[in-house]
Design an enzyme around this catalytic site. Sequence first.
Site, PDB file in Angstrom:
ATOM      1  CD  GLU A  13      -3.054   0.762   0.123  1.00 40.16           C
ATOM      2  OE1 GLU A  13      -3.156   1.597  -0.807  1.00 40.16           O
ATOM      3  OE2 GLU A  13      -3.761  -0.265   0.209  1.00 40.16           O
ATOM      4  CD  GLU A  22       3.113   8.426   0.744  1.00 37.64           C
ATOM      5  OE1 GLU A  22       4.133   8.132   0.109  1.00 37.64           O
ATOM      6  OE2 GLU A  22       2.144   9.042   0.234  1.00 37.64           O
ATOM      7  CB  SER A  39       6.452   7.430   4.958  1.00 37.69           C
ATOM      8  OG  SER A  39       5.829   6.641   3.974  1.00 37.69           O
ATOM      9  CB  CYS A  54       3.436   4.059   3.037  1.00 40.18           C
ATOM     10  SG  CYS A  54       5.158   3.533   3.259  1.00 40.18           S
ATOM     11  CB  SER A  95      12.007   6.946   1.792  1.00 41.42           C
ATOM     12  OG  SER A  95      10.898   6.094   1.903  1.00 41.42           O
ATOM     13  CG  HIS A 139       7.719   8.288   0.847  1.00 49.32           C
ATOM     14  ND1 HIS A 139       8.769   7.969   1.678  1.00 49.32           N
ATOM     15  CD2 HIS A 139       7.210   9.460   1.296  1.00 49.32           C
ATOM     16  CE1 HIS A 139       8.890   8.908   2.599  1.00 49.32           C
ATOM     17  NE2 HIS A 139       7.961   9.828   2.387  1.00 49.32           N
TER      18      HIS A 139
END
Length: 528
Positions: free
Chosen positions: A108, A111, A189, A203, A371, A384
Amino acid sequence: MSADNTEEEVLRCSVNSDYIYDPATGPTDLGENPELSIIDTVIPEHAAAIEEPHPEVDGLDSPADYQPQAPVDPDASGGSSESVVQDQSGPFDDDHSGEIREYTGVFEGPEKTLEVVFRRVTDTDEEEPQLPQLANAHAAAATRQNDIKRVGLRRLNRADLDRICARARCTILSYVSNQYLDAYILSESSLFVYPYMLVLKTCGTTTLLRCLAVLIELGRRLGLELDWMGYSRKNFSFPGDQAFPHQSFHQELDYLYSHRNLCERLDGNGYTLGPVTDDHWFVFVADQTIRSRNNDTLDTDRVLNIMMFDIDESVAEIFYYDAYEKKIRPDETEDEAVKRISVAQTKAAGIDALCPGAIIDPRAFEPCGYSMNAILFRSYCTMHITPESASSYASFETNQKVGSYTSLINNVVRAFKPKRFVLTLMADEAGLSQMRENPLAGSAAAAKIAVPTAPIPAGTKDKAAGAAPMSPDSDAGAFPAKKMVYKRTTLASIHVEDDQACMMGNWVLHEEESTGVPEPRLRGMSVS
């Protein structure tokens, strides 16, 4: 030269990504020293284990603190593409409900973002430090840490920050600082700490809201009280992978309204922007600002976020760790290898050119992912990237105050060539009035975005130190560029609380055609 004029001159140098500005020496050509845009990142040793819960702070979230209300019917409240997941086990324990989920082959990327602004309970606290004598961001970064004047939230120690991050199920990996803020790269993140504002982005399957009660209590110990709080996220691609309290927006609202230590301090509202059958954006805002006492504790009045999906495969390949030599010399340490590969990925994707003159802290992950935080005076940029083919995603967020974001948006989209992207903007009315152009206003035809692009040079992954940079002087400029045209398909905006505007739009790749002209040089932000 005044502090404000100095900062403006430095930001104007961002128009040309080949230069940074130092009032003592004038503009510096980065071409003469390409490493100038990447700072030597400090990666402190992380504690082997998080400290035991603090009896007064972590004890805030005992099982009895959360009293779930009756489940909310999504159809009765406007609908949602996410399902409400109910737990039959009774009250939740914040210390144990955020279990780590097993990797399912997809990630996923979008964020969750938490922004919390504090104000001083009294006016006895020290004021924010003024602009340093050296306006060059890199010279300022070289200043010893004990020379930085820390007030407000910047007085939180590492154990406090670890405790906050532990609640969200993430850890601190590295950080950079300047006179105005501290920027931390996290395992999931980023975290930004200003004197009176904290921004936490996480995230994956992190449990971001679980750190809010601890943060408010830590602020209270510093003589600060809540002024403004905002939580936002895009709808999840894989909502079933999320842990409590993030399995639906209704569950998140239920958590905020029902938590004993939050409901008394928050009096906010939740909003949904965009079509529930497509990409949409959830926002929760609690405004406790006392207008008559308002001061300059808020360092930004607008935040732009670009969320890109289905990024180009050739770009995604840059962010796979095994595409680079893991060791180029016998005595190279693991940390040195991570830093080398992180810098290589930053240059290969042209990310360093998106925030010229800033202090950049990049981080490559195994087996894939990336990142980056960049800070320039009071502003930050953060990226990210999740390159997995089934869920490829890249985001770029900044709170930099510029008159137009058009060139920045074009450059970010051109660097990653997504099939679609979502643009969000959160700003107050004064911030909107300072913008000359706003792609989230006006007609769809006027909001069309056309960016030239060119193939990544062959042999990108065959370099000894990693991928070669996509510099403006590379052979890529010899190829005829293609024009990618993105059209805005949906638009939504609302005004929340007193003067806050939330805007979001969806753009989809409509066509790709050859322009027959060389690719132009990559530029930075335009500044009014």
